[in-house]
Design an enzyme around this catalytic site. Structure first.
Site, PDB file in Angstrom:
ATOM      1  N   TYR A 112      -2.852  26.247 -12.988  1.00  0.00           N
ATOM      2  CA  TYR A 112      -2.828  25.517 -14.136  1.00  0.00           C
ATOM      3  C   TYR A 112      -4.282  25.426 -14.553  1.00  0.00           C
ATOM      4  O   TYR A 112      -4.762  24.922 -15.407  1.00  0.00           O
ATOM      5  CB  TYR A 112      -2.136  24.313 -14.400  1.00  0.00           C
ATOM      6  N   LYS A 121       4.090  26.070   0.250  1.00  0.00           N
ATOM      7  CA  LYS A 121       4.338  27.804   0.379  1.00  0.00           C
ATOM      8  C   LYS A 121       3.295  28.143   1.580  1.00  0.00           C
ATOM      9  O   LYS A 121       2.696  29.304   1.248  1.00  0.00           O
ATOM     10  CB  LYS A 121       4.499  28.508  -0.708  1.00  0.00           C
ATOM     11  N   ASP A 165      10.930  27.656  -1.431  1.00  0.00           N
ATOM     12  CA  ASP A 165      12.206  28.683  -1.745  1.00  0.00           C
ATOM     13  C   ASP A 165      13.369  27.760  -1.056  1.00  0.00           C
ATOM     14  O   ASP A 165      14.545  27.797  -1.324  1.00  0.00           O
ATOM     15  CB  ASP A 165      11.922  30.092  -1.083  1.00  0.00           C
ATOM     16  N   ASP A 207       6.415  21.939 -11.419  1.00  0.00           N
ATOM     17  CA  ASP A 207       6.947  22.111 -12.813  1.00  0.00           C
ATOM     18  C   ASP A 207       8.514  22.916 -12.547  1.00  0.00           C
ATOM     19  O   ASP A 207       9.371  22.454 -13.432  1.00  0.00           O
ATOM     20  CB  ASP A 207       6.097  23.214 -13.187  1.00  0.00           C
TER      21      ASP A 207
END
Ligand code: NAD
Length: 341
Positions: free
Chosen positions: A125, A174, A207, A231
């Site tokens: 972002y 991640k 995930d 988000d």
């Protein structure tokens, strides 16, 4: 004590849900002088600027704003005003609770109580992106994660967990693929966790986290994660408790806060008196707590809970067979408030 606060009605459903929210707050007796400021598409049309300086000046002066959702053009046009406001005031915390209200029939789970802390300024972002050549054959986005940015959001989440006696905190990342950015965020999480032995710390790859949240959300309590994952996972969490119409959020920096619903401007339902005002009203509950109006905050939350539990005066996203409009749900909440006093 009378408060002076900034109100951004917003785009799309924003004006409908913020006007109901202001009415509800008025009925608690809390006195607020609202400085109304336009931003987003509404301001672009009126002033040729999606974020006029007057909006920034008003928030800088009042330190607290209630904000309706703002539209961001997809793939073109001006950059997100939401992101710009977060950057302008260094609002590094995005706090997004997802809590079940009794009475919602379509849910798979009861008694969800999740609290997501999303890093609010860094990574994808940052707005650092470009096409690599004029034929747009490829595009590049640079996601920056810093030690300072990671440490302050993770520490904030741990401090909150400790203060409100929340037992577990999971850091979502991640780092198996994003070895540097994700790896740094995870390493800092492990470091900060040592200062909070009373909070059980773990980490999960995003995930797997998405699957686990859908299969067994009860194993989680407080969640801290980077901007993009936060988000996405906060919308997922809102789905566990009845959808975006029920999910509030707060953007918090040092001594300054902007309170808003998790959802966007919902152009598909704007202007039809069908949007659920609850998420915006619950964002105002977070705002009232922040400014020390705890009694009023508790009463509004209870009034919203009662209306949802009774199920007769809720919008159609909650009850497809028997529903009322945005304004009418607001009236029902005000009636409950009056019964509570
Ligand atoms: P959205 O959250 O506006 O809508 C997603 C879906 O949820 C839509 O079907 C909508 O009708 C429904 N929905 C949302 N709020 C609801 C409510 N209160 N009651 C009932 N149903 C509701 O997401 P989107 O359509 O992807 O985005 C629309 C615009 O909002 C975009 O320009 C986006 O950039 C912007 N946006 C702004 C914010 C913000 O201001 N913080 C957050 C997210 C999206």
């Amino acid at each position: 004590m009378k408060h002076t606060l900034t109100l951004i009605p917003g785009d799309g459903i924003g004006p409908e849900i913020t006007s109901v929210t202001i009415d509800v707050i008025k009925h608690t007796g809390v006195e607020i002088d609202w400085e109304i400021q336009e931003a987003g598409v509404t301001a672009l049309e009126k002033f040729h600027d999606p974020l006029p300086q007057s909006v920034i000046d008003s928030i800088a002066k009042n330190k607290v704003a209630l904000k309706g959702p703002l539209t961001t053009p997809i793939g073109k046009g001006f950059r997100s005003v939401n992101v710009a406001l977060r950057k302008e005031f260094e609002l590094y915390v995005n706090q997004r609770p997802a809590k079940t209200f009794k009475g919602i029939k379509s849910l798979y789970f009861d008694n969800i109580d999740l609290l997501i802390f999303r890093e609010n300024l860094e990574e994808f972002y940052s707005g650092i992106e470009h096409y690599i050549d004029s034929s747009r054959s490829a595009a590049e986005t640079i996601g920056i994660i810093t030690r300072k940015g990671s440490e302050r959001i993770i520490r904030y989440a741990f401090e909150y967990a400790k203060k409100f006696n929340r037992k577990k905190l999971v850091l979502v990342h991640k780092a198996n693929i994003l070895k540097y950015t994700g790896g740094l965020f995870l390493d800092i999480g492990k470091e900060v966790a040592r200062d909070f032995p009373e909070v059980e710390f773990s980490d999960k790859i995003v995930d797997n986290m998405a699957m686990q949240m859908v299969m067994n959300p009860y194993q989680f309590d407080v969640i801290v994660t980077t901007n993009l994952f936060g988000d996405i996972l906060s919308d997922l969490a809102s789905g566990l408790v009845g959808g975006l119409g029920l999910a509030p959020g707060a953007n918090i920096g040092d001594g300054i806060g902007i309170f808003e619903a998790v959802h966007g401007s919902a152009p598909d339902i704007a202007g039809q008196n069908i949007a659920n005002p609850a998420a915006q009203i619950l964002a105002s509950v977070m705002m009232l707590e922040y400014i020390g109006e705890t009694e009023a905050a508790k009463k509004i939350e209870k009034a919203v809970a009662n209306v949802i539990e009774k199920g007769e005066s809720v919008t159609r996203d909650i009850n497809k067979e028997n529903f009322v409009g945005t304004k009418e749900m607001g009236h029902a909440i005000i009636k409950e408030l009056e019964n509570l006093s």
